[in-house]
Design a protein around this motif. Sequence first.
Motif, PDB file in Angstrom:
ATOM      1  N   ASN A 181     -24.061 -18.328  22.863  1.00  0.00           N
ATOM      2  CA  ASN A 181     -24.963 -19.463  22.782  1.00  0.00           C
ATOM      3  C   ASN A 181     -26.127 -19.380  23.771  1.00  0.00           C
ATOM      4  N   ILE A 182     -27.192 -20.079  23.419  1.00  0.00           N
ATOM      5  CA  ILE A 182     -28.280 -20.388  24.336  1.00  0.00           C
ATOM      6  C   ILE A 182     -28.304 -21.904  24.481  1.00  0.00           C
ATOM      7  N   LEU A 183     -28.183 -22.401  25.690  1.00  0.00           N
ATOM      8  CA  LEU A 183     -28.192 -23.834  25.954  1.00  0.00           C
ATOM      9  C   LEU A 183     -29.419 -24.176  26.791  1.00  0.00           C
ATOM     10  N   ILE A 184     -30.150 -25.193  26.370  1.00  0.00           N
ATOM     11  CA  ILE A 184     -31.378 -25.625  27.043  1.00  0.00           C
ATOM     12  C   ILE A 184     -31.328 -27.140  27.169  1.00  0.00           C
ATOM     13  N   SER A 185     -31.578 -27.685  28.356  1.00  0.00           N
ATOM     14  CA  SER A 185     -31.526 -29.130  28.507  1.00  0.00           C
ATOM     15  C   SER A 185     -32.247 -29.568  29.773  1.00  0.00           C
ATOM     16  N   ASP A 186     -32.669 -30.848  29.797  1.00  0.00           N
ATOM     17  CA  ASP A 186     -33.193 -31.431  31.029  1.00  0.00           C
ATOM     18  C   ASP A 186     -32.067 -32.040  31.858  1.00  0.00           C
ATOM     19  N   ASN A 187     -30.832 -31.924  31.371  1.00  0.00           N
ATOM     20  CA  ASN A 187     -29.662 -32.463  32.042  1.00  0.00           C
ATOM     21  C   ASN A 187     -28.731 -31.318  32.409  1.00  0.00           C
ATOM     22  N   LEU A 188     -28.636 -31.031  33.689  1.00  0.00           N
ATOM     23  CA  LEU A 188     -27.799 -29.929  34.149  1.00  0.00           C
ATOM     24  C   LEU A 188     -26.342 -30.145  33.774  1.00  0.00           C
ATOM     25  N   ASP A 189     -25.889 -31.376  33.851  1.00  0.00           N
ATOM     26  CA  ASP A 189     -24.501 -31.683  33.548  1.00  0.00           C
ATOM     27  C   ASP A 189     -24.174 -31.403  32.086  1.00  0.00           C
ATOM     28  N   TRP A 190     -25.154 -31.609  31.182  1.00  0.00           N
ATOM     29  CA  TRP A 190     -24.913 -31.315  29.779  1.00  0.00           C
ATOM     30  C   TRP A 190     -24.597 -29.835  29.579  1.00  0.00           C
ATOM     31  N   ILE A 191     -25.333 -28.976  30.268  1.00  0.00           N
ATOM     32  CA  ILE A 191     -25.078 -27.536  30.154  1.00  0.00           C
ATOM     33  C   ILE A 191     -23.723 -27.180  30.741  1.00  0.00           C
ATOM     34  N   VAL A 192     -23.400 -27.762  31.896  1.00  0.00           N
ATOM     35  CA  VAL A 192     -22.103 -27.500  32.528  1.00  0.00           C
ATOM     36  C   VAL A 192     -20.964 -27.858  31.575  1.00  0.00           C
ATOM     37  N   ASN A 193     -21.091 -28.982  30.883  1.00  0.00           N
ATOM     38  CA  ASN A 193     -20.017 -29.457  30.015  1.00  0.00           C
ATOM     39  C   ASN A 193     -19.955 -28.753  28.662  1.00  0.00           C
ATOM     40  N   HIS A 194     -21.049 -28.078  28.270  1.00  0.00           N
ATOM     41  CA  HIS A 194     -21.084 -27.462  26.946  1.00  0.00           C
ATOM     42  C   HIS A 194     -21.043 -25.932  26.961  1.00  0.00           C
ATOM     43  N   CYS A 195     -21.121 -25.320  28.121  1.00  0.00           N
ATOM     44  CA  CYS A 195     -21.127 -23.847  28.140  1.00  0.00           C
ATOM     45  C   CYS A 195     -19.731 -23.276  27.897  1.00  0.00           C
ATOM     46  N   GLY A 196     -18.683 -24.047  28.215  1.00  0.00           N
ATOM     47  CA  GLY A 196     -17.324 -23.587  27.956  1.00  0.00           C
ATOM     48  C   GLY A 196     -16.881 -22.436  28.825  1.00  0.00           C
ATOM     49  N   LYS A 197     -17.559 -22.219  29.932  1.00  0.00           N
ATOM     50  CA  LYS A 197     -17.223 -21.106  30.823  1.00  0.00           C
ATOM     51  C   LYS A 197     -16.987 -21.604  32.246  1.00  0.00           C
ATOM     52  N   LYS A 198     -16.267 -20.837  33.007  1.00  0.00           N
ATOM     53  CA  LYS A 198     -16.086 -21.120  34.419  1.00  0.00           C
ATOM     54  C   LYS A 198     -17.359 -20.696  35.156  1.00  0.00           C
ATOM     55  N   LEU A 199     -17.938 -21.606  35.876  1.00  0.00           N
ATOM     56  CA  LEU A 199     -19.187 -21.337  36.581  1.00  0.00           C
ATOM     57  C   LEU A 199     -18.923 -21.064  38.059  1.00  0.00           C
ATOM     58  N   HIS A 200     -19.839 -20.340  38.671  1.00  0.00           N
ATOM     59  CA  HIS A 200     -19.692 -19.973  40.075  1.00  0.00           C
ATOM     60  C   HIS A 200     -20.784 -20.637  40.913  1.00  0.00           C
ATOM     61  N   ILE A 201     -20.389 -21.173  42.043  1.00  0.00           N
ATOM     62  CA  ILE A 201     -21.315 -21.852  42.941  1.00  0.00           C
ATOM     63  C   ILE A 201     -22.263 -20.849  43.585  1.00  0.00           C
ATOM     64  N   ASP A 202     -23.546 -21.173  43.625  1.00  0.00           N
ATOM     65  CA  ASP A 202     -24.546 -20.361  44.324  1.00  0.00           C
ATOM     66  C   ASP A 202     -24.651 -20.908  45.744  1.00  0.00           C
ATOM     67  N   SER A 203     -24.017 -20.249  46.683  1.00  0.00           N
ATOM     68  CA  SER A 203     -23.945 -20.753  48.054  1.00  0.00           C
ATOM     69  C   SER A 203     -25.322 -20.780  48.720  1.00  0.00           C
TER      70      SER A 203
END
Length: 333
Positions: free
Chosen positions: A109-131
């Motif tokens: 998928n390609i996900l595009i949004s003005d809402n970061l949380d929408w992408i987090v909830n729809h990517c279906g993947k474990k994300l990694h924090i950018d320290s």
Amino acid sequence: MHIYNPLLAKLKKGFYIKYCLSRNILESSILGYSCAGKTLFIHGFPRDEDLNQISPASFLKRVATSFDGILGTTGLYIGALFDKFTNKISIFCDPHAAGLLYWYVDENNILISDNLDWIVNHCGKKLHIDSMAWSELLSIHSVLGNRTYFEEIKCVELQQIVTFDLNAKKVHYDNRRWYLYSKTSTDNKKTLYSDIAYLFHEGITKYAKHYRKINLALSGGLDSRMVLSSFVRNGVEVSSYTTDTDIGFGNDMLFAAQSAKEYGVSNQYLELDQDWYEDTVDLYYKQTNFESWYHVWFYGFLKNIPNLKNRILFTGIDGDGLLRASHIPVPSE
């Protein structure tokens, strides 16, 4: 490719585009405007240099042949352009990046949004924090470049066009930098500061033609003083308001009061509720990448300003927003 718009968008407000690579389907939260094989999805209010709103159809004509058509526009907006002949999707923000646009790409998928949380909830993947992004956030209240506080999610940079080649499954970056090179005349610091001050005043003068009495959110910083100065120089009647955000310098209120006194305008200190931070920070974490870190708590500040309905409020703490004529609507809106 099949393009459809759900009757009931998953987001009641906001903007998102989801493109499924395997099924060749593009889903959008807003309707597109099509002409000559190109479809524009735009969210917000693009304006010309006189602050007149540009219709989606007119904006599509501006960018159909070249994204240089964005130059000369202002306002707060984000958008995407799909070209069915090249099978590419290009995304962009207004030329001053007042609108925030995030994106994520994986094998499906390609996900595009003005809402970061929408992408987090729809990517279906474990994300990694950018320290490093978090370090920048804590030290300078901003994340530099196209990074967010998740390594896998990016944002569109200032005057950048991000293009997704759906055939080659590649991402291309086109950094235009129109504003930086066209609006300032020299690398000399003294002249550069003078150019910036002039642009500040020029942007605010546009609003002074429409508004003769305003409320102004005033901090003790340089942005605020320049905004206040420009309004006063334009003969606008200003009432200023200040609060303690517990972010920045402890003597901010004193500087704000002194600036108001120097320019002969009223200044009122507004005390926020004790739990304002707890009530807003969680929502803000979910909605944004902290590029404009005060906006959510600022709503609590707005509620305490008397007679707000009778006067437009300008956010002096976002002086660059006035410079780029982005945040405040013209009276007809």
